[in-house]
Design a protein around this motif. Structure first.
Motif, PDB file in Angstrom:
ATOM      1  N   ARG A 519       0.858  -1.187   0.000  1.00  0.00           N
ATOM      2  CA  ARG A 519       0.000   0.000   0.000  1.00  0.00           C
ATOM      3  C   ARG A 519       0.894   1.237   0.000  1.00  0.00           C
ATOM      4  O   ARG A 519       1.502   1.582   0.996  1.00  0.00           O
ATOM      5  CB  ARG A 519      -0.931  -0.017   1.204  1.00  0.00           C
ATOM      6  N   THR A 520       0.969   1.892  -1.162  1.00  0.00           N
ATOM      7  CA  THR A 520       1.885   3.029  -1.347  1.00  0.00           C
ATOM      8  C   THR A 520       1.095   4.332  -1.326  1.00  0.00           C
ATOM      9  O   THR A 520      -0.148   4.342  -1.265  1.00  0.00           O
ATOM     10  CB  THR A 520       2.630   2.890  -2.683  1.00  0.00           C
ATOM     11  N   GLN A 521       1.836   5.414  -1.395  1.00  0.00           N
ATOM     12  CA  GLN A 521       1.225   6.750  -1.459  1.00  0.00           C
ATOM     13  C   GLN A 521       1.488   7.412  -2.813  1.00  0.00           C
ATOM     14  O   GLN A 521       1.579   8.629  -2.915  1.00  0.00           O
ATOM     15  CB  GLN A 521       1.760   7.615  -0.314  1.00  0.00           C
ATOM     16  N   TRP A 522       1.623   6.577  -3.851  1.00  0.00           N
ATOM     17  CA  TRP A 522       1.850   7.135  -5.202  1.00  0.00           C
ATOM     18  C   TRP A 522       0.637   7.964  -5.621  1.00  0.00           C
ATOM     19  O   TRP A 522      -0.515   7.607  -5.343  1.00  0.00           O
ATOM     20  CB  TRP A 522       2.055   6.002  -6.216  1.00  0.00           C
ATOM     21  N   GLY A 525      -1.822   8.927  -2.872  1.00  0.00           N
ATOM     22  CA  GLY A 525      -2.184   7.861  -1.943  1.00  0.00           C
ATOM     23  C   GLY A 525      -3.640   7.815  -1.599  1.00  0.00           C
ATOM     24  O   GLY A 525      -3.994   7.445  -0.463  1.00  0.00           O
ATOM     25  N   ASN A 548      -2.563   2.218  -4.068  1.00  0.00           N
ATOM     26  CA  ASN A 548      -1.929   3.487  -3.668  1.00  0.00           C
ATOM     27  C   ASN A 548      -2.838   4.248  -2.686  1.00  0.00           C
ATOM     28  O   ASN A 548      -3.101   5.444  -2.831  1.00  0.00           O
ATOM     29  CB  ASN A 548      -1.620   4.346  -4.889  1.00  0.00           C
TER      30      ASN A 548
END
Length: 575
Positions: A519-522, A525, A548
């Protein structure tokens, strides 16, 4: 017994009735002056009769096959047959042969009513050298000198070419040699001239003036004649020494300078007897001389039909060479195609390639006969037509093989597809048969169109080939639907439908499952990008989620970690 025009000789009596008949015949011939060809029972075999000449070719151009067969009975003591021919010398040539190998060729001028006694070609065996055959030629009637010279070159290991006069000009010598070479190449062909072995060509001229200068001029004239004769053949650029070994003999007068004449004869005799040892000649056996002589004279007669001019002879050589070159090149290309067909491969571009080969062969032929005279126009047209017909026969044969191969391959694919349909459903509906048949016809039509050669005017058209294939395909489908392979596939499909699946064996099976989340913050997010991938093998599995939404807090108000994973155990219990 001595004769007015023959050297003295002794006849040995042999035992037996047959031997006495032969001796009596020889006695009658010697006493009456009858020609050797008329004496019954005369043979080329050894003894005193060995040098008695026989007429091989008549002045009318007919070859005596019985005389040719006499050579097969000649005693050679196990050695190859050695043939020495004389061309253009007339009485002087016959005198030289008699002096060389003790033969008895006629050396007196014939009377008006007996002109045929020396004309044509006469053959005799040397009584002193086993296996040595002498051939003398004299122009008369149909048996012209250039034809007899070409025949001599074809059968002899050495050819004595006598100078046409005491002091011939280079032009006269060149024309004389060129006629011989042109006739020889026209009759025997370029490939035969190279494969038959190197022939010794002996230029015999009178010992008058500067002999060295005369021999040099004769050698140059011979080279120029060979270059002109081979200009339009496969032998263009091939040196004369590759086919002929040229020798020169300055012959003094036997009457006024007998010692030097004897010395020249002795030297020439030594060279001729050691021909095979020195690597020259054809190394002909007794048994093969008959077929060699018959085929050579037939070829000479065909080449000299109508006694053509020198220009026509050049045209014939050029036309023959052009035909051979074009046919050889095309045959080599067709041979490559044959190898592909032998490997069960259809040549997808056969029509285009075959058309190119035919056009190239025709263009090559036309280019090489462009310099022929208008008098040879009919021969050029006939040979061109003959060339194209011969090549079209090869093309048609290749087309038939490919058409058959393409038909078999397309039908085999059609049967395979029917079997697959039958294996899946247990039956082949009519609409499915029609669809498969249309697909097969389209595939055949597309591929067969690339095989058609437009030059085959009498060949089938594209629509005819497709229609014929459609009929064959319909007949094949009708028979194949009820064939044993189709019935087996139908039974298999039915068995799979009505048979229950087998119960798994009792026991407990287990596996490991892994589940992970990234779970990214691209891109802020906020969860606008999500993906999922997984892999399963039995009870073992692995799944990973990518999202994201790392900036969105979970139910506890805390942002989720970047990566989280969780193992699982999977159990399968069978009772």
């Amino acid at each position: 017994i001595s004769c007015p025009d023959r050297p003295r000789r002794t006849v040995a009596l042999s035992h037996g009735v047959g031997g006495m008949r032969t001796v009596v015949a020889a006695l009658v011939a010697a006493a009456t002056g009858a020609r050797a060809s008329v004496v019954t029972g005369l043979s080329l075999r050894g003894g005193a009769l060995a040098a008695e000449p026989l007429q091989l070719i008549s002045p009318q151009g007919k070859l005596n096959a019985a005389v040719v067969e006499e050579v097969a009975m000649l005693e050679t003591s196990g050695a190859p047959l050695l043939v020495v021919a004389s061309v253009g010398g007339k009485l002087h040539g016959r005198k030289l042969l008699n002096a060389l190998f003790e033969t008895s060729f006629r050396t007196k001028l014939p009377s008006t009513g007996d002109i045929d006694s020396c004309a044509g070609a006469w053959i005799a065996a040397s009584p002193s050298v086993p296996g040595l055959v002498l051939l003398d030629t004299d122009q008369s009637g149909a048996a012209d000198e250039s034809a007899l010279a070409a025949f001599s070159c074809a059968v002899a290991d050495a050819v004595l070419v006598h100078s046409p006069c005491v002091s011939p000009s280079p032009t006269v010598l060149r024309d004389a040699f060129e006629k011989v070479f042109m006739q020889h190449l026209s009759a025997q062909g370029s490939s035969s001239a190279l494969s038959d072995g190197k022939t010794m060509l002996v230029h015999v001229h009178a010992d008058a003036g500067d002999a060295a200068a005369m021999q040099k001029a004769a050698a140059q004239a011979c080279e120029m004649a060979w270059e002109a004769a081979t200009a339009a053949t496969n032998l263009k650029g091939t040196p004369l020494a590759s086919v002929f070994h040229l020798e020169h003999v300055a012959l003094p007068s036997a009457t006024f300078d007998s010692e030097r004449f004897d010395a020249a004869v002795t030297d020439l005799r030594t060279k001729l007897r050691s021909l095979h040892t020195d690597g020259f000649g054809k190394v002909t056996t007794r048994s093969s001389f008959s077929s060699l002589a018959l085929s050579a004279w037939d070829a000479v007669q065909v080449a000299s039909a109508g006694q053509p001019s020198l220009q026509l002879m050049r045209d014939r050589v050029a036309i023959t060479a052009a035909y051979d070159d074009a046919a050889t090149t095309a045959s080599a290309a067709f041979k490559k195609m044959t190898k592909q067909l032998a490997a069960d491969r259809v040549i997808s571009s056969f029509g285009r390639d075959a058309t190119s080969i035919l056009n190239t062969a025709a263009s090559s032929f036309d280019k090489k006969v462009a310099d022929c005279s208008p008098a040879s126009a009919d021969l050029v047209a006939k040979q061109r037509e003959r060339l194209l017909k011969a090549l079209q026969v090869d093309v048609r044969e290749l087309f038939v093989k490919q058409h058959r191969l393409l038909t078999l391959q397309t039908i085999a694919l059609y049967k395979k597809q029917l079997l697959q349909v039958m294996a899946r459903s247990g039956t082949v509906a009519q609409y499915m048969q029609d669809r498969l048949r249309r697909n097969a016809e389209k595939a055949f039509d597309l591929r067969v169109s690339a095989l058609i050669v437009p030059q085959l005017a009498d060949g089938p058209t594209r629509s005819e080939l497709t229609e014929s294939f459609s009929k064959v395909l319909t007949q094949t489908a009708t028979k194949f639907v009820d064939s044993p392979p189709m019935q087996l596939q139908a039974l298999g499909a039915m068995r799979r439908r009505v048979t229950k699946g087998q119960k798994p064996p009792r026991g407990i099976n287990y596996g490991l499952g892994l589940v992970g989340a990234l779970r990214t913050q691209w891109g802020g997010g906020q969860g606008n990008l999500q993906s999922f991938v997984g892999y399963t093998a039995g009870l073992n599995s692995a799944h990973v989620m990518l999202a994201n939404d790392g900036a969105i807090p979970d139910s506890s108000g805390v942002e989720p970690p970047l990566f989280r994973w969780q193992p699982k155990l999977n159990f399968d219990v069978s009772i």
